[in-house]
Design a protein around this motif. Structure first.
Motif, PDB file in Angstrom:
ATOM      1  N   TRP A  22       1.157  -0.408   0.218  1.00 29.27           N
ATOM      2  CA  TRP A  22      -0.129  -0.114   0.142  1.00 29.27           C
ATOM      3  C   TRP A  22       0.855   0.819   0.378  1.00 29.27           C
ATOM      4  O   TRP A  22      -0.317   2.407  -0.428  1.00 29.27           O
ATOM      5  CB  TRP A  22      -0.742  -0.050   1.179  1.00 29.27           C
ATOM      6  CG  TRP A  22      -0.122  -0.081   2.370  1.00 29.27           C
ATOM      7  CD1 TRP A  22      -0.220  -1.323   3.116  1.00 29.27           C
ATOM      8  CD2 TRP A  22       0.209   1.086   3.336  1.00 29.27           C
ATOM      9  NE1 TRP A  22       0.832  -1.475   4.318  1.00 29.27           N
ATOM     10  CE2 TRP A  22       0.749   0.667   3.908  1.00 29.27           C
ATOM     11  CE3 TRP A  22       0.156   2.383   3.507  1.00 29.27           C
ATOM     12  CZ2 TRP A  22       1.215   1.186   5.838  1.00 29.27           C
ATOM     13  CZ3 TRP A  22       0.738   3.115   3.937  1.00 29.27           C
ATOM     14  CH2 TRP A  22       1.072   2.336   5.497  1.00 29.27           C
ATOM     15  N   ARG A  23       2.001   1.498   0.793  1.00 25.03           N
ATOM     16  CA  ARG A  23       3.157   2.682   0.529  1.00 25.03           C
ATOM     17  C   ARG A  23       2.736   2.758  -0.201  1.00 25.03           C
ATOM     18  O   ARG A  23       3.174   3.918  -0.631  1.00 25.03           O
ATOM     19  CB  ARG A  23       3.680   2.211   1.971  1.00 25.03           C
ATOM     20  CG  ARG A  23       4.102   3.342   2.005  1.00 25.03           C
ATOM     21  CD  ARG A  23       4.993   3.343   3.219  1.00 25.03           C
ATOM     22  NE  ARG A  23       6.399   4.173   4.138  1.00 25.03           N
ATOM     23  CZ  ARG A  23       7.450   4.566   3.567  1.00 25.03           C
ATOM     24  NH1 ARG A  23       8.265   4.141   2.785  1.00 25.03           N
ATOM     25  NH2 ARG A  23       7.399   5.840   3.855  1.00 25.03           N
ATOM     26  N   GLY A  24       4.315   1.684  -0.905  1.00 26.54           N
ATOM     27  CA  GLY A  24       4.942   2.041  -2.341  1.00 26.54           C
ATOM     28  C   GLY A  24       4.010   2.508  -3.125  1.00 26.54           C
ATOM     29  O   GLY A  24       4.338   3.688  -4.005  1.00 26.54           O
ATOM     30  N   SER A  25       2.710   1.601  -3.676  1.00 25.57           N
ATOM     31  CA  SER A  25       2.058   1.995  -4.710  1.00 25.57           C
ATOM     32  C   SER A  25       0.755   3.565  -4.011  1.00 25.57           C
ATOM     33  O   SER A  25       1.111   4.172  -5.084  1.00 25.57           O
ATOM     34  CB  SER A  25       0.628   0.543  -4.456  1.00 25.57           C
ATOM     35  OG  SER A  25       1.264  -0.454  -4.414  1.00 25.57           O
ATOM     36  N   ILE A  26       0.572   3.841  -3.551  1.00 31.42           N
ATOM     37  CA  ILE A  26       0.525   5.364  -3.098  1.00 31.42           C
ATOM     38  C   ILE A  26       1.024   5.817  -3.395  1.00 31.42           C
ATOM     39  O   ILE A  26       1.025   7.159  -4.169  1.00 31.42           O
ATOM     40  CB  ILE A  26      -0.078   5.378  -1.424  1.00 31.42           C
ATOM     41  CG1 ILE A  26      -1.221   4.229  -1.237  1.00 31.42           C
ATOM     42  CG2 ILE A  26      -0.392   6.787  -1.646  1.00 31.42           C
ATOM     43  CD1 ILE A  26      -2.592   4.448   0.045  1.00 31.42           C
ATOM     44  N   ILE A  27       2.441   5.930  -3.056  1.00 32.13           N
ATOM     45  CA  ILE A  27       3.418   7.037  -3.469  1.00 32.13           C
ATOM     46  C   ILE A  27       3.481   7.052  -5.139  1.00 32.13           C
ATOM     47  O   ILE A  27       3.562   8.648  -5.263  1.00 32.13           O
ATOM     48  CB  ILE A  27       4.883   6.499  -2.753  1.00 32.13           C
ATOM     49  CG1 ILE A  27       4.314   6.944  -1.239  1.00 32.13           C
ATOM     50  CG2 ILE A  27       5.630   7.756  -2.949  1.00 32.13           C
ATOM     51  CD1 ILE A  27       6.167   6.164  -0.306  1.00 32.13           C
ATOM     52  N   ARG A  28       3.733   5.783  -5.293  1.00 26.85           N
ATOM     53  CA  ARG A  28       3.734   6.015  -6.858  1.00 26.85           C
ATOM     54  C   ARG A  28       3.060   6.834  -7.218  1.00 26.85           C
ATOM     55  O   ARG A  28       2.981   7.281  -8.839  1.00 26.85           O
ATOM     56  CB  ARG A  28       4.138   4.784  -7.302  1.00 26.85           C
ATOM     57  CG  ARG A  28       5.631   3.708  -6.914  1.00 26.85           C
ATOM     58  CD  ARG A  28       5.811   2.813  -8.262  1.00 26.85           C
ATOM     59  NE  ARG A  28       4.491   1.872  -7.685  1.00 26.85           N
ATOM     60  CZ  ARG A  28       4.979   0.830  -6.376  1.00 26.85           C
ATOM     61  NH1 ARG A  28       5.909   0.683  -5.852  1.00 26.85           N
ATOM     62  NH2 ARG A  28       4.085  -0.393  -5.935  1.00 26.85           N
ATOM     63  N   ASP A  29       1.972   6.404  -7.125  1.00 21.07           N
ATOM     64  CA  ASP A  29       0.156   6.553  -7.422  1.00 21.07           C
ATOM     65  C   ASP A  29       0.217   7.812  -8.314  1.00 21.07           C
ATOM     66  O   ASP A  29      -0.236   8.696  -8.941  1.00 21.07           O
ATOM     67  CB  ASP A  29      -1.026   5.693  -7.282  1.00 21.07           C
ATOM     68  CG  ASP A  29      -2.690   6.296  -8.282  1.00 21.07           C
ATOM     69  OD1 ASP A  29      -2.800   7.079  -8.103  1.00 21.07           O
ATOM     70  OD2 ASP A  29      -2.717   4.850  -8.684  1.00 21.07           O
ATOM     71  N   LEU A  30       0.418   8.475  -6.618  1.00 23.87           N
ATOM     72  CA  LEU A  30      -0.162  10.053  -6.603  1.00 23.87           C
ATOM     73  C   LEU A  30       1.289  10.980  -6.849  1.00 23.87           C
ATOM     74  O   LEU A  30       0.767  11.777  -7.293  1.00 23.87           O
ATOM     75  CB  LEU A  30      -0.207  10.585  -5.268  1.00 23.87           C
ATOM     76  CG  LEU A  30      -2.014   9.784  -4.766  1.00 23.87           C
ATOM     77  CD1 LEU A  30      -2.792   9.964  -3.724  1.00 23.87           C
ATOM     78  CD2 LEU A  30      -2.902  10.295  -5.376  1.00 23.87           C
ATOM     79  N   SER A  31       2.239  10.487  -7.042  1.00 21.57           N
ATOM     80  CA  SER A  31       3.476  11.553  -7.368  1.00 21.57           C
ATOM     81  C   SER A  31       2.926  11.753  -8.752  1.00 21.57           C
ATOM     82  O   SER A  31       3.397  12.582  -9.346  1.00 21.57           O
ATOM     83  CB  SER A  31       4.406  10.617  -7.265  1.00 21.57           C
ATOM     84  OG  SER A  31       4.548  10.536  -5.747  1.00 21.57           O
TER      85      SER A  31
END
Lengths: 239, 239
Positions: A22-31
């Motif tokens: 969840w953490r890596g995905s949120i950072i990647r997606d929203l960046s």
């Protein structure tokens, strides 16, 4: 294959942290999205700060402060609370909805799809997650998770570790608890499942919370299986 | 692809008759099993006679004669009633349970797996069936039906055509009715779905009840799609 788990028919998974990053995905997606939309915000801080509200938000339901409320709605409430702290401001309603639905767009850990595909050959597999049905179905579609069925806590109107969530799966599938295995990267989740008679598998995810993680690095009980990832779990389960 | 259906995100299917050949499967499965067990019975008569109890059994729940009861339990009740008429007698409790669970072992029509696999590339697909969760999950495993999620009527505690079943799917998935398509071989099911705003697809299954079938041979309204089978439906839906 261990004889302890030979009667298992259904294998259910915690998802946030155990199956998806969840953490890596949120950072990647929203960046990426923020760059395209011209929105300056600290997306890493958002992921961490937002997740800090996860237990307090579920506690509002558990304590009876509010009636049954699903995770998408709790996420939206928490997002409103933390947005300004991490530099998110002046977003439109549809932009805020896009941010909130990032939980529907999480990616699996690198071993997730292969490991689940192998397990599915022999077992019924599904998430047993605090995520609501739409979140989990959309996440599976996004990440390619080959679930047989989505056992969302929304079906039981309780969040884990409430006994009705684990027992709910057993009842829907007409199985004894010992025929169901709970897999998680979190010891508390397995402890609750074991107390009710379910089988347990621990899969450590030491960077779920980033490089400074201090919790759930090791199994805290003699779980039926300890696996290094979902592919290793499939191997140990004879698939 | 027809513009009428361009907003559809989720495609749900009636299962008994539309996706799986319940009559042929029951006859095949129990004929082989009966021979192996040395049980003489008219399995074709069983399939037909048992299914005649389907509406009366659901009506016991609909009329409030009994509280919510899932389909496995209604099937067991009906089986007790009709067994002697078709030559089934002196079966053990576990043999009767094996007969009752034949509904978990139904085979898809020849086009089912290919058609669903194509639709799944673009749409969330699932059964919306009166079957209970265990029945539908086990059937999918047996027949290889690649559902994204099982939307069993058991989740809504109403049988079709109760509005809460169709609207329940819309609510769980956060979709408007026009974003959900109901597919069935039965006009009554589509009529109920259309009345609530869902999109509709009719797939005739002219031998569902055997060669003498007289019902549901043709579409009785101008359904959004009429397809000759699920592969044709996938084609018409742009997948």
């Amino acid at each position: 294959m261990k004889s302890l788990t030979k009667d298992v028919k259904v294998v259910v998974f915690d998802t946030f942290g155990t199956v998806v990053d969840w953490r890596g995905s949120i950072i990647r997606d929203l960046s990426i999205w923020g760059r395209n939309e011209g929105i300056q915000a600290d997306w890493t801080a958002l992921a961490d700060r937002w997740r800090l509200e996860y237990e307090p938000e579920k506690n509002r339901v558990r304590n009876g402060e509010i009636g049954w409320t699903n995770l998408d709605e709790l996420h939206a409430h928490a997002l409103e609370k933390v947005a300004a702290e991490v530099g998110i401001k002046n977003l439109s309603r549809s932009q805020m909805q896009h941010v909130n639905s990032v939980w529907h767009r999480l990616d699996g850990w690198p071993d997730a799809v292969d490991g689940l595909t192998r397990l599915k050959r022999k077992y019924v597999i599904g998430p047993l997650s605090n995520g609501n049905v739409a979140l989990l179905v959309n996440m599976a579609k996004h990440a390619g998770l080959p679930w047989d069925n989505v056992f969302s806590c929304e079906l039981f109107r309780h969040f884990k570790p409430h006994p009705e969530t684990y027992l709910g799966v057993c009842r829907l599938m007409y199985l004894n608890p010992a025929q169901v295995m709970m897999c998680a990267a979190h010891n508390y989740d397995l402890a609750a499942a074991r107390a009710l008679g379910l089988k347990t598998a621990f899969i450590p995810r030491p960077i779920e919370y980033g490089s400074g993680q201090t919790t759930d690095l090791v199994p805290e009980q003699d779980w039926d299986i300890v696996a290094k990832d979902i592919i290793d779990l499939a191997q140990q389960m004879g698939t």
